[in-house]
Design a protein around this motif. Structure first.
Motif, PDB file in Angstrom:
ATOM      1  N   SER A   1      -4.703 -10.127   6.568  1.00  0.00           N
ATOM      2  CA  SER A   1      -4.055  -8.810   6.489  1.00  0.00           C
ATOM      3  C   SER A   1      -2.531  -8.880   6.551  1.00  0.00           C
ATOM      4  CB  SER A   1      -4.597  -7.876   7.578  1.00  0.00           C
ATOM      5  OG  SER A   1      -4.320  -8.386   8.879  1.00  0.00           O
ATOM      6  N   PRO A   2      -1.919  -9.817   7.313  1.00  0.00           N
ATOM      7  CA  PRO A   2      -0.452  -9.877   7.299  1.00  0.00           C
ATOM      8  C   PRO A   2       0.135 -10.197   5.925  1.00  0.00           C
ATOM      9  CG  PRO A   2      -1.317 -11.030   9.221  1.00  0.00           C
ATOM     10  CD  PRO A   2      -2.483 -10.728   8.344  1.00  0.00           C
TER      11      PRO A   2
ATOM     12  N   SER B   1      -0.630  -5.486   1.660  1.00  0.00           N
ATOM     13  CA  SER B   1      -0.100  -4.151   1.943  1.00  0.00           C
ATOM     14  C   SER B   1      -0.803  -3.150   1.040  1.00  0.00           C
ATOM     15  CB  SER B   1       1.418  -4.106   1.704  1.00  0.00           C
ATOM     16  OG  SER B   1       1.712  -4.406   0.343  1.00  0.00           O
TER      17      SER B   1
ATOM     18  N   CYS C   1      -4.730  -3.937   1.415  1.00  0.00           N
ATOM     19  CA  CYS C   1      -4.893  -4.054   2.870  1.00  0.00           C
ATOM     20  C   CYS C   1      -5.971  -3.082   3.354  1.00  0.00           C
ATOM     21  CB  CYS C   1      -3.567  -3.783   3.557  1.00  0.00           C
ATOM     22  SG  CYS C   1      -3.546  -4.255   5.305  1.00  0.00           S
TER      23      CYS C   1
END
Length: 743
Positions: A720-721, A724, A728
């Motif tokens: 997830s990091p 976006s 995400c």
């Protein structure tokens, strides 16, 4: 000390040293048992006992299709009354300078590569079958192709009606030599394509002296030795056809030119160990085995040793070359136009000099003439190299004997030569053993592991963006073909840092095409991806720091109970293997049952191995380790190796399922250590969601549900990091825990 330090820095070098010290296999160990692969006959039924459709035999397919229909590349040939390539090839049989009754065309190149440059794809050109594994045999009135279970349905589609498909893995199919014994009258001449080591089958061998050097490059020494006796009972002769390759002859000017792509340096931050340290280790192995030099012919081994990469072969960052390492020198045999000033400087610092690719034979002859003892991996070094060494060594012995007035008996080599892995041949002054690079390369060092982990996370981000996009497009009823889907995935991967190319042709199979294990969609024959059936996507990438390989199976609509049951049982096998704990020195085949057991409980199975080794920014298929029902591979899984975990199930002409992650073998810290040995397990490298709606939770145990939830938790935390927006959101939605019996 340099060699000891190299081994300390890299566990792979220490492991390879152990392999080289293993006791040799007895020379009496039969080559037929060591090398031969069973090739088995096809099932003839068109439906299963429960009424489900299964693959038809090739003869039944031909009967139903007739001459005017075929979905493969032979369709036009069928419609016009025959295969023009076969007719052209057979016309060459009768030429005075050929004079043969049958011709054998294997798949590989001079380096025994799985993936090969287009100019060496002779079997694919001749047959129309594009799978990576297979052997074609053509007589004056018959043509047959042998391949394994991964390619049955693909071969059925691609072969014209004039080819008989021999299905490996089914009961009763003859070997190539058994088939030739059956269809040819006694005393025929069987020509070989300079194509490579054969899958199986051997014959009496006739060498044409003026042509033998060039013709033997493309099959291994082991294969040439096996070819001496298999059909002697029918008095057939295996002939190296003089002066030409028959497939090249009919291919003509249309045959692609050999690749001349530039090489590059593989940075030390990804390689983890410099070239002098690797060469020092190899030289320590030479000393330990009493050898003066070793010939390295496998392309990925050359690339790994020299911290170099290339692009001569599709999907594999390798370059056509040989490497000879001596006690104080190392020589790379490569087309010099592929070597830039930067690469030349890199090699010079390691003391590696260059010679032309074609000079390998003359260099081997030079070593023999000066009395050098050579280390040869006879399973991969081609027969031309060994034959050249043998001939030059015989001349050396005769000169030496003449000088000392030693009798002819002492100079003879044939009666004194014994062979086998790890066996010394006194007459040839050679040691036959597995390459000292093979195991060293397979056990990754810390930098290689770090690169594999990092590249897999970037790959996971690309896949998450892709799956988000595809799901939205299908929901909007956008028409997308399997080819368009594969091309879009490539676009997402190309955006990631360090992307180089795909690691194999993307397998994008919707519905029945998913049941073709190594399916490759084409513009002419692909399906559209819809919401009424399963979609299987097997893909991978080559990054500057690592190699990926991942398969996911999804349904964009409502899966049937049958889909969910089969998917869940495949998932259970995947989980069982992922959670395996096993003592060191355990070979991979011991673990294979874990992945199949859940399927076996309802009478299902799959026709491929469960796991293969994977290179670090190298070949996506790497040995020597594997996880497979084929129990002949005794290589133990070792800390630092990387393997795939990919059980599946394929309902012919209906759907296919496969779930694949890559795993790193790691040492476990357990409460006990029975016998003082270490215990091993796996660490996941792949982090992409597994579709929850395909899971039948009633079949899963609480621990299996926990595994899914824990895996998805890791996926979210790690990937997830890197995302976006919508992608995400998609990842969040698809990593929610399985709760209260519902996803």
């Amino acid at each position: 000390m340099a060699a000891i330090e190299a081994a300390r820095l890299s566990p792979s070098l220490a492991a390879a040293a152990y392999l080289a010290r293993r006791p040799p296999r007895p020379a009496s160990f039969p080559f037929s048992l060591r090398r031969r692969l069973p090739l088995l006959r096809a099932l003839a039924s068109s439906t299963g006992g429960d009424g489900r459709v299964v693959a038809l035999s090739s003869s039944e397919l031909r009967r139903r299709r007739g001459l005017s229909s075929s979905s493969g590349s032979g369709a036009a040939d069928s419609a016009t009354g025959g295969d023009e390539k076969l007719r052209s090839l057979r016309r060459l049989f009768a030429r005075p300078d050929v004079g043969i009754d049958a011709y054998i065309v294997p798949s590989q190149d001079a380096h025994q590569s799985e993936f090969i440059a287009e100019c060496f794809m002779r079997r694919a050109y001749l047959t129309g079958f594009t799978g990576s594994a297979g052997t074609a045999v053509v007589t004056k009135n018959k043509a047959a192709l042998w391949t394994d279970g991964r390619y049955f349905l693909q071969a059925e589609k691609e072969l014209s009606h004039e080819w008989t498909l021999m299905r490996s893995g089914n009961h009763g199919v003859p070997t190539t030599s058994e088939w030739l014994n059956d269809v040819l009258p006694s005393g025929c001449r069987v020509g070989i394509d300079p194509g490579v080591k054969f899958l199986e089958g051997t014959m009496n061998l006739i060498f044409c002296p003026s042509f033998v050097r060039r013709m033997q490059f493309l099959f291994s020494f082991d294969a040439a030795e096996e070819l001496k006796d298999a059909i002697s009972n029918k008095n057939h002769e295996l002939v190296l056809v003089r002066g030409m390759n028959l497939v090249d002859e009919i291919w003509g000017e249309a045959r692609p030119k050999p690749p001349k792509e530039p090489t590059r340096v593989h940075d030390i931050k990804y390689a983890g160990l410099d070239v002098p340290s690797k060469l020092s280790f190899i030289r320590s192995q030479l000393a330990e085995n009493g050898c003066d030099a070793v010939v390295i012919s496998m392309l990925d081994e050359v690339a790994w040793l020299l911290n170099m990469r290339g692009s001569d072969v599709p999907h594999s960052p390798v370059f056509y070359s040989y490497l000879i390492i001596e006690v104080s020198t190392a020589t790379l045999f490569v087309d010099s136009t592929k070597v830039s000033e930067v690469v030349l400087e890199h090699l010079g610092k390691a003391g590696v000099k260059l010679k032309p690719y074609e000079a390998i034979v003359s260099e081997v002859e030079r070593l023999a003439e000066k009395g050098a003892k050579l280390w040869l991996d006879s399973s991969s070094v081609n027969a031309a190299i060994v034959t050249a060494f043998k001939s030059s060594w015989n001349r050396h012995i005769k000169k030496k004997a003449a000088g000392k007035q030693i009798g002819e008996k002492e100079a003879s080599s044939d009666e004194r030569t014994t062979r086998g892995p790890g066996v010394q041949s006194e007459a040839l002054n050679a040691v036959y053993n597995v390459s000292p690079v093979t195991l060293a390369k397979s056990v990754k060092n810390e930098a290689e592991i770090e690169g594999m982990k990092n590249s897999h996370l970037r790959d996971a981000a690309a896949l998450s963006e892709f799956w988000c996009w595809l799901e939205e497009e299908i929901c909007k009823s956008v028409t997308l073909t399997e080819v368009e889907v594969a091309e879009k995935l490539l676009e997402f991967r190309q955006k990631q840092d360090g992307f180089i190319e795909t690691s194999f042709d993307t397998i994008s199979g919707y519905g029945a095409n998913g049941a073709i294990i190594h399916y490759r969609p084409t513009l002419e024959s692909c399906s559209t991806v819809g919401s009424d059936n399963l979609f299987l996507l097997d893909s991978g990438a080559q990054y500057i720091d690592g190699t990926t390989d991942i398969t996911r199976t999804v349904h964009f609509g409502e899966p049937s109970p049958r889909h969910k049951e089969c998917f869940t049982r495949v998932l259970q096998g995947h989980i069982a293997l992922d959670q395996a704990v096993f003592p060191e020195r355990t070979p991979g085949f011991v673990l294979d049952v874990l992945a199949r057991s859940s399927l076996w409980k309802i009478g299902l199975d799959y026709r491929h191995g469960t796991g293969h080794g994977v290179g670090a920014a190298l070949n996506v298929h790497e040995g020597p380790q594997s996880i497979s029902y084929r129990y002949g591979n005794l290589t133990s899984l070792q800390k630092g190796m990387i393997v795939s975990n990919e059980p599946g199930y394929y309902e012919d002409n209906s759907f296919g399922i496969r779930i694949e992650n890559l795993l790193l073998v790691k040492e476990l810290n357990l409460a006990n250590s029975f016998g003082g040995i270490s215990y091993l397990g796996f660490e996941k490298l792949t982090f992409v969601p597994i579709q929850s709606k395909l899971i039948d939770l009633s079949l899963l145990s609480p621990s299996e549900i926990n595994w899914v939830n824990d895996y998805h938790k890791q996926v979210w935390e790690k990937v997830s990091p890197l995302l976006s927006g919508h992608s995400c959101d998609w990842l969040w939605k698809n990593t929610r825990p399985l709760l209260d019996g519902t996803p």
